[in-house]
Design a protein around this motif. Structure first.
Motif, PDB file in Angstrom:
ATOM      1  N   UNK A 245       0.810  -1.212   0.000  1.00  0.00           N
ATOM      2  CA  UNK A 245       0.000   0.000   0.000  1.00  0.00           C
ATOM      3  C   UNK A 245       0.839   1.255   0.000  1.00  0.00           C
ATOM      4  N   UNK A 246       2.085   1.146   0.445  1.00  0.00           N
ATOM      5  CA  UNK A 246       2.926   2.334   0.535  1.00  0.00           C
ATOM      6  C   UNK A 246       4.358   2.103   0.035  1.00  0.00           C
ATOM      7  N   UNK A 247       4.810   0.836   0.113  1.00  0.00           N
ATOM      8  CA  UNK A 247       6.185   0.523  -0.290  1.00  0.00           C
ATOM      9  C   UNK A 247       6.240   0.298  -1.802  1.00  0.00           C
ATOM     10  N   UNK A 248       7.306   0.796  -2.418  1.00  0.00           N
ATOM     11  CA  UNK A 248       7.542   0.648  -3.848  1.00  0.00           C
ATOM     12  C   UNK A 248       7.357  -0.810  -4.288  1.00  0.00           C
ATOM     13  N   UNK A 249       6.592  -1.044  -5.347  1.00  0.00           N
ATOM     14  CA  UNK A 249       6.357  -2.440  -5.751  1.00  0.00           C
ATOM     15  C   UNK A 249       7.622  -3.064  -6.366  1.00  0.00           C
ATOM     16  N   UNK A 250       7.724  -4.379  -6.316  1.00  0.00           N
ATOM     17  CA  UNK A 250       8.918  -5.063  -6.838  1.00  0.00           C
ATOM     18  C   UNK A 250       8.870  -5.191  -8.358  1.00  0.00           C
ATOM     19  N   UNK A 251       8.676  -4.068  -9.038  1.00  0.00           N
ATOM     20  CA  UNK A 251       8.481  -4.101 -10.492  1.00  0.00           C
ATOM     21  C   UNK A 251       9.713  -4.599 -11.227  1.00  0.00           C
ATOM     22  N   UNK A 252      10.892  -4.406 -10.642  1.00  0.00           N
ATOM     23  CA  UNK A 252      12.124  -4.826 -11.327  1.00  0.00           C
ATOM     24  C   UNK A 252      12.380  -6.319 -11.186  1.00  0.00           C
ATOM     25  N   UNK A 253      11.683  -6.950 -10.244  1.00  0.00           N
ATOM     26  CA  UNK A 253      11.888  -8.388 -10.054  1.00  0.00           C
ATOM     27  C   UNK A 253      11.372  -9.131 -11.277  1.00  0.00           C
ATOM     28  N   UNK A 254      11.932 -10.318 -11.514  1.00  0.00           N
ATOM     29  CA  UNK A 254      11.472 -11.126 -12.642  1.00  0.00           C
ATOM     30  C   UNK A 254      10.321 -12.030 -12.223  1.00  0.00           C
ATOM     31  N   UNK A 255      10.386 -12.468 -10.980  1.00  0.00           N
ATOM     32  CA  UNK A 255       9.291 -13.278 -10.436  1.00  0.00           C
ATOM     33  C   UNK A 255       9.019 -12.803  -9.003  1.00  0.00           C
ATOM     34  N   UNK A 256       7.761 -12.578  -8.711  1.00  0.00           N
ATOM     35  CA  UNK A 256       7.370 -12.204  -7.347  1.00  0.00           C
ATOM     36  C   UNK A 256       6.571 -13.366  -6.755  1.00  0.00           C
ATOM     37  N   UNK A 257       6.948 -13.765  -5.540  1.00  0.00           N
ATOM     38  CA  UNK A 257       6.225 -14.828  -4.833  1.00  0.00           C
ATOM     39  C   UNK A 257       5.700 -14.217  -3.549  1.00  0.00           C
ATOM     40  N   UNK A 258       4.393 -14.192  -3.398  1.00  0.00           N
ATOM     41  CA  UNK A 258       3.820 -13.435  -2.288  1.00  0.00           C
ATOM     42  C   UNK A 258       2.886 -14.283  -1.435  1.00  0.00           C
ATOM     43  N   UNK A 259       2.826 -13.936  -0.149  1.00  0.00           N
ATOM     44  CA  UNK A 259       1.823 -14.478   0.765  1.00  0.00           C
ATOM     45  C   UNK A 259       0.720 -13.433   0.871  1.00  0.00           C
ATOM     46  N   UNK A 260      -0.512 -13.822   0.584  1.00  0.00           N
ATOM     47  CA  UNK A 260      -1.617 -12.859   0.599  1.00  0.00           C
ATOM     48  C   UNK A 260      -2.454 -12.883   1.865  1.00  0.00           C
ATOM     49  N   UNK A 261      -1.963 -13.557   2.906  1.00  0.00           N
ATOM     50  CA  UNK A 261      -2.754 -13.709   4.141  1.00  0.00           C
ATOM     51  C   UNK A 261      -3.216 -12.370   4.702  1.00  0.00           C
ATOM     52  N   UNK A 262      -2.389 -11.347   4.541  1.00  0.00           N
ATOM     53  CA  UNK A 262      -2.733 -10.033   5.111  1.00  0.00           C
ATOM     54  C   UNK A 262      -4.000  -9.433   4.516  1.00  0.00           C
TER      55      UNK A 262
ATOM     56  N   UNK B  62       5.755   4.361  -2.821  1.00  0.00           N
ATOM     57  CA  UNK B  62       4.993   4.392  -4.066  1.00  0.00           C
ATOM     58  C   UNK B  62       3.833   5.371  -3.920  1.00  0.00           C
ATOM     59  N   UNK B  63       3.270   5.760  -5.060  1.00  0.00           N
ATOM     60  CA  UNK B  63       2.051   6.560  -5.034  1.00  0.00           C
ATOM     61  C   UNK B  63       0.859   5.607  -5.026  1.00  0.00           C
ATOM     62  N   UNK B  64      -0.341   6.195  -5.023  1.00  0.00           N
ATOM     63  CA  UNK B  64      -1.550   5.375  -5.062  1.00  0.00           C
ATOM     64  C   UNK B  64      -1.491   4.448  -6.284  1.00  0.00           C
TER      65      UNK B  64
END
Lengths: 448, 504
Positions: A245-262, B62-64
């Motif tokens: 929601x606030x942290x820069x997304x891992x757009x540069x990563x080639x593969x993202x593996x995430x836990x969606x429990x939150x 990041x922004x929205x």
């Protein structure tokens, strides 16, 4: 028995139609000596009320009435009653995998929305219909990187969730994948100086988590550059998805593996949760797991189907990209509903609240004589503290005050005894943070 | 919404009739979004706010999120409720998917899984405040061991396929401890696709063995194939034809003589619970699908749980942690297991699914046998009432499911998929099509114990009616379904130019 819709005379009538004299006759293909003569030794049968009683009694033996400062991969966040009431609609709850697309457009449409949301969150181009959880998603991401690069070594940050790494080791052991662990610096981030050129040249991927197990956000763009320069991939694990929601997304990563429990899923003592794999379009055919795609019927109406199934085990058998069959569809649906409710503003506000609460808690706790913050890197809603005595002893004392203390890192990191990972979310009231701080202060003032 | 959705027909008499109900035209949630709407509010922040850029640095923020939905609560309720109406479900009627065991999912299980003190528990919290969770796991293990006749269990695997992998890893570790992990795993040609895929991840090679003319394991073949290289045979019993392996004792003996183990895929345990126990007929390791036999909801494709049960010789190799009861009666997680294969998932697996399976087991108790009997009764009843109109390729006694083929209908150009799709128009979910692979044009029907005689009769009537249609009006069957929101979807186009996410 209330779940069985047949009367004794109906059973008899059906047996007569079949032409069997007794029900026993229908089991004649089981060799006589293996047929059970005695009833099973099981508790029950229990009525509905007794079942509720049994589980209420178990619930009372757990941590009700305690305040917890545990995160470490599982987070307590606000959930709307809307999510839970919608996922309990029988049409979602009691339907099967949507192989018969015409009769499962509800599930398929929701999966398509889930895939879209996961792409938006992670900055990736394509996401699958979900994996079991964060630990197995990371393992599958590594196997995927191995297939994409043809390389058999992975460089895994020690700051990746220890249980995720343990799962990866279990899978990798028999597949000829070599795991090289990479340490961390005083910032709590991956130690780039420890990445050896000769290792990088053979590496399928660098594997990091962000925020990592210490709560510290990694410098992903720089990491991606290092990986790509060596012809390897960047695999990024995310355990605390609210950070997005606030942290820069891992757009540069080639593969993202995430836990969606939150995203609207209760801790439930470890599961069920929902894993995610997201990647670039060009890698989609090496992705594991189910995928929903858009198409049309003969009259041009938009509809959704499971697609690119030629990657999967029921078609490819031993040549499949993975043995995974299930996705965690119901919890992908829960995450989708939850994110739709929160929306663009809500998710950002939630993330900001986590950040603010963690900063407040950190300042409160750092104020206690003898307590100090360990890592200097930027953190989201978790941070590591050093205590002047064993975390185990501090936590034992806290438990007496109905506080479940921070996660003791020494269990997984021998060099980090006396260090603990504190987690604070939007659900942690300020007064509880102050109560924790006062309790720790009191405990540390007492002689050992 | 697209223009079609507000396609209103005005008649001469000024009556406006909405030609299509909104349920039929619901768009994607993203298409309802408008800036400033939201469906969930948070309590106010009770600590000072923080500027994220100052706190983290602009390179880490990041922004929205562009394109993220902005909708109100009622829109979310309506959207997902409308989507739900496009699904079929057990709650609506019979779901005769062979091999999938779509039985009633008791509502009390949903209730107890959500109790405060169970749903709220953190997997890393100390054992002192987790006794309730640990006891649930322990009690379930005991029940599953009693039902299967095995000696030790892990509840960690979260799906059948993961259970398979876990079992195979344990076989490998055991054989390795004997000096040689061996190279291959034998799999009958009737097996589920996950079997061979799991074998590969466990580091073994797959060797397929052919079923004999009766659809059973050919024991002569097995003798020939079972060399010193073979680690195990993975067997589904009853097989995917719904038929019990009559020579199971001989099969186990052949394997054991040569130092190999017998793995049983427990996907079809709904035919056996309370009637016979795999532990008694020579199985060394097996998994259960709790989302099949033990009624936990499929939820549109998961979650599941795939506990693995083993004989004593394999116990040292169970994944960590193992749930145990200490001498003082307290429950604990044991991590100190040096021979363990490791961990296949974080924490203790899908606790919420395991809990529901225990609730199911407690509801029946020893009466679980009645459920098994009813499941087998239903399948034999359907077989009897349909065998004069559909081809029965293997005539051995059926257990919980019956496999027909489309051989007779094919003469009219109607195949198993057509019949399956036509069933939708009669208000039933299709049966499993084209599986097992050893039956061309397979129609695999598993009614489960949850169907009344009346519901079975409706189904039989529907199937007979479709068989008649296949002769008199094959086109009607081949173009089915005719009653769903969308017709048959173009799967080829979906795969050729994949559209896997919404874009503005």
């Amino acid at each position: 028995m209330r779940y069985l819709p047949k009367s004794p005379s109906e059973r008899q009538e059906m047996l007569e139609t079949i032409g069997a004299r007794s029900i026993e006759e229908l089991f004649q293909s089981i060799p006589e000596k293996f047929r059970l003569r005695a009833p099973l030794t099981l508790p029950g049968p229990l009525s509905e009320a007794e079942i509720i009683q049994y589980f209420q009694a178990r619930a009372a033996e757990n941590s009700r009435g305690y305040t917890s400062f545990l995160g470490a991969g599982v987070y307590s966040h606000l959930r709307s009653v809307v999510t839970d009431s919608l996922i309990q609609r029988g049409e979602f709850l009691t339907s099967y995998t949507p192989y018969q697309a015409e009769f499962a457009q509800g599930t398929l449409t929701a999966i398509f929305e889930f895939q879209t949301l996961m792409c938006q969150l992670t900055g990736q181009e394509v996401a699958n219909a979900s994996m079991y959880d964060g630990s197995t998603a990371l393992t599958e991401a590594v196997l995927m990187a191995e297939r994409l690069t043809g390389r058999h070594r992975v460089l895994v940050a020690r700051s990746v969730h220890p249980e995720y790494r343990h799962v990866l080791q279990t899978y990798a052991k028999n597949l000829g994948i070599e795991i090289e662990e990479v340490g961390y610096t005083e910032s709590g981030q991956l130690d780039r100086a420890a990445l050896k050129q000769e290792s990088l040249a053979q590496a399928a991927a660098i594997v990091v988590q962000s925020p990592n197990f210490f709560g510290v956000i990694e410098e992903l763009p720089a990491m991606a550059e290092i990986a790509h320069a060596a012809g390897s991939l960047l695999v990024t694990s995310i355990a605390e998805a609210v950070s997005l929601g606030i942290v820069r997304p891992p757009a540069e990563a080639d593969i993202v593996a995430m836990e969606g429990q939150s995203f609207g899923i209760p801790p439930s003592y470890g599961g069920p949760y929902v894993g995610v794999i997201a990647t670039r379009d060009k890698y989609v055919r090496q992705m594991p797991g189910r995928l929903a795609g858009q198409t049309t019927d003969a009259e041009g109406r938009r509809g959704f189907v499971l697609t690119l199934a030629t990657r999967e085990q029921h078609i490819r058998r031993e040549k499949a990209t993975s043995n995974i069959c299930t996705n965690e569809a119901l919890y992908a649906l829960a995450a989708t509903i939850h994110l739709c409710l929160l929306g663009k503003e809500g998710l950002r506000e939630q993330a900001l609240q986590n950040l603010a609460k963690a900063r407040f808690a950190q300042a409160e706790l750092e104020n206690i004589p003898g307590v100090r913050r360990v890592f200097s890197g930027p953190s989201f809603n978790e941070f590591v503290l050093e205590f002047p005595r064993s975390v185990k002893m501090v936590n034992a004392d806290l438990l007496r005050e109905k506080i479940i203390g921070p996660f003791a890192l020494g269990i997984h990191y021998p060099e980090l005894t006396k260090r603990a990972l504190v987690c604070v979310t939007e659900t942690t009231p300020r007064v509880e943070i102050e109560r924790l701080s006062a309790a720790i202060k009191r405990i540390l003032e007492r002689p050992v | 919404m697209n223009s079609k959705s507000i396609d209103i027909e005005a008649s001469a008499g000024k009556i406006l009739k909405v030609r299509e109900h909104p349920n039929q035209n619901e768009g994607l949630i993203f298409e309802k979004s408008a800036p400033g709407k939201r469906g969930m509010e948070l309590p106010p922040l009770d600590v000072p706010a923080v500027d994220p850029v100052k706190a983290l640095g602009s390179e880490f923020t990041r922004d929205a999120i562009e394109g993220f939905p902005e909708v109100s609560e009622i829109e979310v309720i309506r959207h997902f409720t409308r989507l739900s109406t496009w699904n079929y479900a057990i709650d609506l009627g019979m779901y005769p998917l062979g091999s999938c065991t779509m039985k009633y999912n008791p509502r009390v299980n949903e209730f107890v899984a959500r109790l405060d003190g169970l749903a709220t528990e953190h997997p890393e919290q100390p054992a002192e405040v987790s006794q309730g969770c640990l006891r649930i796991l322990y009690d379930l293990q005991k029940c599953l061991l009693s039902i299967t006749g095995m000696d030790a269990a892990t509840l960690q695997p979260v799906a059948g396929a993961q259970g398979e992998l876990t079992g195979l890893l344990m076989i490998r570790a055991y054989l390795q401890s004997q000096g040689n992990p061996r190279k291959t795993v034998l799999i009958p040609d009737s097996a589920h696709g996950t079997n061979p895929a799991s074998v590969v991840i466990a580091g073994y090679e797959v060797k397929n063995i052919k079923s004999n003319a009766r659809g059973q394991i050919d024991t002569d073949h097995l003798r020939e194939f079972c060399t010193e290289d073979v680690a195990a045979l993975m067997l589904t019993n009853p097989s995917t034809l719904g038929v019990f392996e009559e020579r199971i004792a001989e099969i186990a003996a052949i394997l054991h003589e040569r130092g190999a183990l017998l793995y049983m895929d427990g996907a079809n345990m709904n035919a056996l619970a309370g009637v016979t126990r795999p532990g008694d007929f020579g199985v060394d390791v097996m998994h259960l699908n709790l989302h099949k036999t033990f009624s936990t909801p499929h939820g549109g494709g998961g979650p599941g749980a795939g506990p693995v049960l083993v004989k004593r010789i394999l116990e040292p190799f169970l994944p960590v942690p193992v749930v145990l009861q200490k001498e003082d009666g307290k429950f604990a997680l044991d991590f100190n297991r040096p021979k363990s294969v490791g961990r296949v998932r974080a924490y203790c697996g899908n606790f919420g699914v395991l809990l529901r399976a225990l609730a199911y087991t407690l509801a029946y108790g020893p009466g679980m046998r009645q459920a098994t009997e009813d499941a087998v009764l239903n399948s034999n009843y359907i077989r009897k009432k349909l065998e004069d109109v559909f081809d029965l390729p293997y005539s051995l006694p059926s257990m919980h499911e019956v496999v027909f083929s489309d051989a007779r209908q094919k003469k009219h150009g109607v195949n198993t998929m057509d019949i399956a799709k036509r069933l939708i128009d009669y208000g039933f979910h299709p049966y499993t099509t084209a599986f097992p692979l050893i039956v061309p044009g397979a129609m695999m029907i598993e009614p489960t114990e949850s169907e009344s005689k009346e519901e079975c009769d409706f189904f039989i009537e529907a199937m007979r009616s479709i068989a008649a249609e296949a002769e008199t009006n094959p086109e009607l069957v081949k173009t089915a379904p005719h009653s769903t929101r969308v017709g048959r979807l173009d799967e080829v186009a979906a795969a050729r130019k994949p559209i896997l996410r919404w874009k503005p």
